[in-house]
Write an enzyme that holds these catalytic residues in place. Structure first.
Site, PDB file in Angstrom:
ATOM      1  N   GLY A 230      40.653  58.372 -28.461  1.00  0.00           N
ATOM      2  CA  GLY A 230      41.840  58.828 -29.168  1.00  0.00           C
ATOM      3  C   GLY A 230      42.349  60.117 -28.557  1.00  0.00           C
ATOM      4  O   GLY A 230      41.757  60.658 -27.621  1.00  0.00           O
ATOM      5  N   ASP A 231      43.446  60.608 -29.113  1.00  0.00           N
ATOM      6  CA  ASP A 231      44.104  61.830 -28.633  1.00  0.00           C
ATOM      7  C   ASP A 231      44.377  62.695 -29.847  1.00  0.00           C
ATOM      8  O   ASP A 231      45.172  62.333 -30.710  1.00  0.00           O
ATOM      9  CB  ASP A 231      45.402  61.457 -27.916  1.00  0.00           C
ATOM     10  CG  ASP A 231      46.170  62.658 -27.401  1.00  0.00           C
ATOM     11  OD1 ASP A 231      45.818  63.790 -27.764  1.00  0.00           O
ATOM     12  OD2 ASP A 231      47.138  62.456 -26.652  1.00  0.00           O
ATOM     13  N   PHE A 232      43.703  63.839 -29.933  1.00  0.00           N
ATOM     14  CA  PHE A 232      43.855  64.632 -31.153  1.00  0.00           C
ATOM     15  C   PHE A 232      45.223  65.301 -31.278  1.00  0.00           C
ATOM     16  O   PHE A 232      45.501  65.958 -32.272  1.00  0.00           O
ATOM     17  CB  PHE A 232      42.713  65.640 -31.337  1.00  0.00           C
ATOM     18  CG  PHE A 232      42.417  66.570 -30.192  1.00  0.00           C
ATOM     19  CD1 PHE A 232      43.389  67.324 -29.591  1.00  0.00           C
ATOM     20  CD2 PHE A 232      41.103  66.712 -29.745  1.00  0.00           C
ATOM     21  CE1 PHE A 232      43.097  68.204 -28.563  1.00  0.00           C
ATOM     22  CE2 PHE A 232      40.788  67.583 -28.713  1.00  0.00           C
ATOM     23  CZ  PHE A 232      41.788  68.339 -28.124  1.00  0.00           C
ATOM     24  N   HIS A 250      38.571  76.952 -28.019  1.00  0.00           N
ATOM     25  CA  HIS A 250      38.954  78.058 -27.121  1.00  0.00           C
ATOM     26  C   HIS A 250      39.884  77.614 -26.000  1.00  0.00           C
ATOM     27  O   HIS A 250      40.483  78.456 -25.322  1.00  0.00           O
ATOM     28  CB  HIS A 250      37.709  78.770 -26.581  1.00  0.00           C
ATOM     29  CG  HIS A 250      37.018  78.069 -25.445  1.00  0.00           C
ATOM     30  ND1 HIS A 250      36.272  78.753 -24.508  1.00  0.00           N
ATOM     31  CD2 HIS A 250      36.947  76.764 -25.085  1.00  0.00           C
ATOM     32  CE1 HIS A 250      35.765  77.899 -23.628  1.00  0.00           C
ATOM     33  NE2 HIS A 250      36.161  76.683 -23.961  1.00  0.00           N
TER      34      HIS A 250
END
Length: 341
Positions: A230-232, A250
């Site tokens: 997935g792609d956050f 970070h």
């Protein structure tokens, strides 16, 4: 009482790149792997890693003086050997190998950091992005070899912190864990090995899925760890009792940091925990020099990414709705910042 200032610390740090490059080059050339558990003369070792005769003794003796090799005898008959630490951590054939991050430091970061001054003056990254104008992670994920190197480097650096987290955090009230940005699935492997009741999800981009599945299968843990792609930026996070993000927050600016914390909040149940594992800067910003330099590294690497203090993390988490917070020191400069829903 002598109050005359001493310049030795200034010179030590000012020429620190000498000792750094000696160690990084030794890792690059496979010195510690060639030695393994054996002793070798300088000529034997130099021949094995294909060194010119001129530099053999200066190089190996510098490694002795820096504490990375030991030597019995002198001159041509002297025998070089790994120290306990370099045998454990810098022999590629040992499970504790952490040289991957040093290989990346030598191949990429050493060059990028030579432009730190420009990064400070412009706020712009100084890595491959500087020349291609392609974002760092897009550059990394477009090149399978470079992606493998990056994942191996991060895995080697993080394993000890994951081990510490697995033993220090109380997992007794939890059954599921989702590791966001799970890379090769090392966090999930460590947790499931220590805690048989935990089922894990390793969540990352589709390009990483084959690397993760291969690593997890080699560990014999495919039945305990699910790999989810997935792609956050566009997808919700998988539901889990614990959501971990190791060296993820970070990478990004404040807006994206808060977006990721909100995604975690939305995927956690009441009482669930968000765990950010980072080289957390101390709240007074005076002691964790590695954490502060890691934040400079994020400037060099990403431009607007930055490391943060525990107080910073808690202020963002409170804003989103988390109820309780703690810091759990892991190993060296690394800690887990934990927010409970």
């Amino acid at each position: 009482m002598n109050t005359t200032p001493d310049p030795s610390r200034i010179l030590e740090v000012g020429f620190g790149f000498w000792s750094s490059k000696v160690l990084l080059t030794a890792v690059e050339l496979g010195v510690f792997t060639a030695l393994a558990d054996r002793s070798m003369t300088g000529e034997e070792l130099g021949s094995q890693i294909k060194l010119h005769p001129r530099g053999i003794y200066d190089f190996f003796d510098a490694l002795v003086a820096l504490g990375f090799l030991s030597r019995e005898g002198t001159g041509a008959s002297g025998l070089y050997r790994n120290t306990a630490a370099t045998a454990t951590f810098l022999d590629k054939n040992r499970p504790g190998y952490i040289g991957g991050i040093l290989e990346m430091a030598n191949a990429r970061l050493f060059k990028s950091w030579s432009d730190l001054g420009e990064a400070l003056q412009t706020g712009q990254p100084q890595n491959e992005v500087k020349h291609s104008q392609t974002p760092l992670f897009e550059t990394l994920y477009a090149d399978p070899d470079r992606l493998e190197q990056f994942i191996a480097a991060m895995s080697s650096l993080s394993r000890g912190n994951f081990q510490a987290f697995a033993t220090k955090f109380d997992f007794s009230n939890y059954k599921t864990l989702c590791d966001v940005g799970g890379a090769a699935g090392i966090m999930s492997q460590v947790i499931t090995t220590h805690h048989p009741q935990i089922q894990c999800i390793s969540f990352d981009l589709p390009q990483v899925e084959p690397i993760a599945k291969r690593s997890i299968a080699q560990a014999g843990l495919s039945d305990r760890i699910q790999v989810v792609s997935g792609d956050f930026f566009n997808d919700a996070l998988p539901k889990a009792d614990i959501i971990t993000m190791s060296a993820i927050l970070h990478d990004w600016n404040l807006e994206i940091k808060k977006h990721l914390i909100r995604l975690a909040y939305e995927s956690l149940p009441e009482g669930g925990a968000l765990v950010a594992i980072e080289n957390l800067i101390d709240d007074d910003r005076k002691e964790n020099a590695f954490g502060l330099m890691m934040s400079l590294n994020m400037l060099v690497e990403t431009g607007d990414g930055f490391d943060y203090t525990g107080a910073d993390f808690w202020s963002w988490c409170q804003e989103i709705g988390f109820k309780r917070y703690e810091v759990l020191h892991l190993a060296g400069p690394c800690s887990a910042a934990i927010a409970y829903k």
